[in-house]
Enzyme design. Structure first.
Site, short mmCIF file in Angstrom:
data_model
loop_
_atom_site.label_atom_id
_atom_site.label_comp_id
_atom_site.label_asym_id
_atom_site.label_seq_id
_atom_site.Cartn_x
_atom_site.Cartn_y
_atom_site.Cartn_z
N SER A 52 0.83 -1.21 0.00
CA SER A 52 0.00 0.00 0.00
C SER A 52 0.86 1.25 0.00
O SER A 52 0.34 2.37 0.00
CB SER A 52 -0.92 0.00 1.22
OG SER A 52 -0.19 -0.21 2.41
N ASN A 139 -2.26 -2.89 13.11
CA ASN A 139 -3.71 -2.75 13.04
C ASN A 139 -4.21 -1.51 13.80
O ASN A 139 -5.03 -0.75 13.29
CB ASN A 139 -4.40 -4.01 13.57
CG ASN A 139 -4.05 -5.23 12.73
OD1 ASN A 139 -3.49 -5.08 11.64
ND2 ASN A 139 -4.36 -6.41 13.23
N THR A 184 -40.11 25.76 -10.22
CA THR A 184 -40.36 24.37 -9.82
C THR A 184 -40.55 23.63 -11.14
O THR A 184 -41.04 24.22 -12.11
CB THR A 184 -41.63 24.24 -8.96
OG1 THR A 184 -42.76 24.67 -9.73
CG2 THR A 184 -41.56 25.07 -7.68
N HIS A 185 -40.11 22.40 -11.20
CA HIS A 185 -40.12 21.63 -12.46
C HIS A 185 -39.34 22.35 -13.56
O HIS A 185 -39.61 22.17 -14.74
CB HIS A 185 -41.55 21.37 -12.96
CG HIS A 185 -42.48 20.87 -11.89
ND1 HIS A 185 -42.69 19.54 -11.64
CD2 HIS A 185 -43.24 21.55 -10.98
CE1 HIS A 185 -43.55 19.40 -10.64
NE2 HIS A 185 -43.89 20.61 -10.21
N SER A 306 -13.23 27.77 -27.09
CA SER A 306 -13.28 26.64 -28.01
C SER A 306 -12.20 26.81 -29.05
O SER A 306 -11.91 27.94 -29.47
CB SER A 306 -14.65 26.59 -28.68
OG SER A 306 -14.58 25.89 -29.90
N LYS A 312 -17.21 31.16 -28.17
CA LYS A 312 -17.56 30.34 -27.01
C LYS A 312 -16.84 30.73 -25.73
O LYS A 312 -15.68 31.10 -25.73
CB LYS A 312 -17.22 28.88 -27.31
CG LYS A 312 -18.09 28.28 -28.38
CD LYS A 312 -19.41 27.81 -27.85
CE LYS A 312 -19.37 26.31 -27.66
NZ LYS A 312 -20.64 25.83 -27.13
N ASN A 314 -16.99 28.57 -22.37
CA ASN A 314 -17.61 27.36 -21.80
C ASN A 314 -17.40 27.27 -20.29
O ASN A 314 -16.30 27.52 -19.81
CB ASN A 314 -17.04 26.12 -22.47
CG ASN A 314 -17.36 26.06 -23.95
OD1 ASN A 314 -18.45 26.46 -24.37
ND2 ASN A 314 -16.42 25.59 -24.76
N GLU A 319 -18.82 22.44 -15.01
CA GLU A 319 -19.13 21.11 -15.54
C GLU A 319 -18.31 20.04 -14.83
O GLU A 319 -18.80 18.95 -14.52
CB GLU A 319 -18.86 21.06 -17.05
CG GLU A 319 -19.82 21.91 -17.86
CD GLU A 319 -19.41 21.95 -19.33
OE1 GLU A 319 -18.66 22.86 -19.72
OE2 GLU A 319 -19.84 21.06 -20.08
N TYR A 346 -9.60 -7.00 12.07
CA TYR A 346 -8.95 -6.45 10.88
C TYR A 346 -8.88 -7.50 9.77
O TYR A 346 -8.65 -8.68 10.03
CB TYR A 346 -7.52 -5.98 11.24
CG TYR A 346 -6.73 -5.48 10.03
CD1 TYR A 346 -6.84 -4.17 9.61
CD2 TYR A 346 -5.90 -6.35 9.31
CE1 TYR A 346 -6.15 -3.72 8.49
CE2 TYR A 346 -5.20 -5.90 8.20
CZ TYR A 346 -5.33 -4.59 7.79
OH TYR A 346 -4.65 -4.14 6.69
N GLN A 351 -7.18 -2.41 3.81
CA GLN A 351 -6.15 -1.59 3.18
C GLN A 351 -6.75 -0.79 2.01
O GLN A 351 -6.23 0.24 1.62
CB GLN A 351 -5.01 -2.49 2.69
CG GLN A 351 -3.88 -1.78 2.01
CD GLN A 351 -2.65 -2.65 1.90
OE1 GLN A 351 -1.99 -2.92 2.91
NE2 GLN A 351 -2.34 -3.12 0.71
N LYS A 354 -8.07 3.37 1.83
CA LYS A 354 -7.36 4.65 1.73
C LYS A 354 -7.56 5.36 0.41
O LYS A 354 -7.82 6.56 0.38
CB LYS A 354 -5.88 4.44 2.01
CG LYS A 354 -5.62 4.15 3.46
CD LYS A 354 -4.24 3.59 3.71
CE LYS A 354 -4.26 2.71 4.94
NZ LYS A 354 -5.09 1.48 4.77
N1 ARG Z 1 -1.08 -1.55 5.10
C1 ARG Z 1 -2.04 -2.05 6.00
C2 ARG Z 1 -3.37 -1.31 5.83
O1 ARG Z 1 -3.39 -0.34 5.19
C3 ARG Z 1 -1.59 -1.82 7.40
C4 ARG Z 1 -2.13 -2.80 8.38
C5 ARG Z 1 -1.60 -4.14 8.10
N2 ARG Z 1 -1.89 -5.04 9.15
C6 ARG Z 1 -1.74 -6.35 8.98
N3 ARG Z 1 -2.03 -7.09 10.00
N4 ARG Z 1 -1.36 -6.88 7.86
O2 ARG Z 1 -4.40 -1.74 6.29
#
Ligand code: ARG
Length: 487
Positions: A52, A139, A184-185, A306, A312, A314, A319, A346, A351, A354
């Protein structure tokens, strides 16, 4: 590459592209962090799916901050000696500096930010580095880091939302008297003022801030010390680490501490509602820029030309903000789907929390910056706003209200009479105030000359003095109240 990767690109490392496996001895050999029971290294595909670090390096500051708090607590509780503890604290500062100066070499074989930092610490200070991970696990570490990161993101979003509200309130103050059609509408309904319309969005963004603040309250508990899932046998002080990291208290249950990602989901849910509001506002800006409306002009700073049509201008900024709601809402769905059905506690699945969270927050920050700028620069066209109220029999309700108020008709009857008058005007190709009194009286003899008083859009708007209504004096008072409440 995700936005998160781009954000962090530029450091010398092997993680910018796919994790290296050929010619990267570290990924072939058993991992040095847990190599004890491993004879061989991961397969090429495993080395690609597992790390990660490509995105969680963004957590480096939070990771080091939390590690330092943990280390100080270990020293305080006599779990780590002062000498070793000080070496760890100093070493972590060095690691932080190396990352910020761009000299840190991130290694995908070390999986994530936690092990990259710890491994470098070991290179820098040797044996004491191995004591940092006492009474904790990745964890509780990752849960803590991510809460810290999310809390800061919520605070940034709140500040940006306030800036958008400020821009809207300023437009409301200068546009308190600018009559325009309320729809409205998407059909002309009743006259309102531009100021009133702007303040409607101030309320929406106020609720978004409320939802984020609410999420922040719940997320502000510290999971550190939950360790892997069951707590620890070491005499740790969770109050101390929670306090040091600005959390209100430690989390209550060690299993929940490492299994919970509600805090990310809540921010994504509040963020999705916010994105939906931004997309509605931007949709209106796009409509208002259309030559059929021509209600406002956006500045050059948020529009594009454009390459083929020289006339134009835009509304690309609007958008894109409208469109980007899709990826924010998508991130919410992604994380919901990851979390559903996960057994406690966990799982490596988590992972995957993120990238959607980072992407959604980055996207919202960008969208809020664009929106604040667009609203600040927006130039209303008073004449066109007013001209649009001269179509669509927009004062029909005012005429019906007059029939109730003056001759005392029941509203339903008045509604019917006005319906007939609208039909008359439509056939004559004119607006309601243009109908001759005689023709009106032919429909209902109780109509008198006075009726024309209420048929102008300014009178109609000014008459809506009920609480929360569009009368310009109300709008001015509401803008002042919004300033006090939100800014
Ligand atoms: N890179 C892991 C995550 O983002 C960290 C935690 C990993 N823990 C484990 N027991 N493998 O969740």
């Amino acid at each position: 590459m995700t936005q998160a990767d781009q954000h962090n690109a530029g450091n010398g490392d092997d993680t910018a592209s796919q994790p290296a496996s050929h010619g990267d001895p570290a990924s072939q050999a058993a991992n040095t962090m847990w190599g004890g029971r491993f004879a061989g290294g991961p397969s090429e595909a495993m080395a690609a799916i597992n790390p990660s670090i490509g995105f969680d390096r963004r957590l480096y500051a939070e990771d080091i901050q939390a590690s330092r708090a943990h280390c100080r607590m270990l020293i305080e509780r006599g779990i780590v000696s002062r000498t070793d503890g000080q070496a760890i604290l100093d070493g972590l500062e060095t690691v932080k500096r190396e990352i910020e100066q761009g000299s840190f070499s991130f290694k995908s074989a070390l999986e994530d930010i936690h092990m990259n930092v710890e491994s470098r610490l070991k290179e820098l200070i040797g044996e004491p580095a191995g004591r940092l991970h006492t009474a904790r696990s990745r964890n509780d570490q990752v849960a803590t880091d991510l809460r810290l990161w999310t809390r800061a993101a919520v605070d940034r979003l709140d500040g940006q939302l306030r800036a958008v509200q400020r821009a809207l309130i300023e437009q409301a103050e200068s546009g308190a008297d600018l009559v325009m059609p309320g729809y409205t509408h998407l059909q002309a309904a009743q006259p309102v003022t531009l100021g009133h319309h702007m303040l409607a969005y101030v309320e929406m963004f106020g609720r978004d801030r409320g939802r984020l603040a609410d999420a922040r309250k719940r997320l502000n508990e510290c999971p550190l010390g939950a360790a892997a899932l069951a707590g620890t046998s070491f005499p740790i002080d969770r109050e101390m680490t929670a306090r040091e990291l600005g959390f209100d208290r430690p989390t209550a249950n060690s299993m929940d501490s490492v299994a919970d990602r509600d805090f990310a989901l809540e921010v994504l849910a509040a963020g999705s509602t916010l994105a939906m509001h931004l997309s509605r506002l931007c949709e209106e800006l796009i409509l208002w820029c259309n030559e059929g409306f021509a209600f406002v002009e956006l500045s050059d700073a948020f529009t594009t030309g454009s390459s083929i049509m020289p006339q134009k201008k835009n509304p690309d900024g609007a958008e894109l903000v409208r469109a980007k709601s899709g990826r924010v809402i998508g991130s919410l769905i992604t994380l919901f789907t990851v979390m559903k059905g996960l057994p406690l506690t966990y799982g490596k699945d988590m992972q995957e929390d993120k990238e959607p969270l980072f992407d959604a927050c980055d996207t919202l920050e960008l969208c809020l910056a664009c929106t604040a700028g667009m609203i600040q620069d927006m130039q209303p066209n008073a004449a066109n706003l007013r001209a649009a109220t001269q179509k669509g029999f927009i004062t029909a309700t005012d005429l019906a209200d007059w029939l109730v108020r003056v001759p005392g008709m029941p509203f339903r009857d008045a509604h019917h009479v006005v319906g007939r008058l609208v039909k008359l005007a439509e056939d004559a190709g004119c607006d309601l105030p243009d109908l001759p009194l005689g023709e009106m009286q032919a429909v209902d003899p109780r109509i008198t000359e006075d009726v024309f008083e209420v048929l102008t859009v300014d009178k109609a708007a000014a008459s809506r003095t009920s609480r929360g209504g569009t009368a310009p004096d109300n709008v001015r008072a509401a803008a002042t109240a919004a300033r006090e409440h939100f800014l």
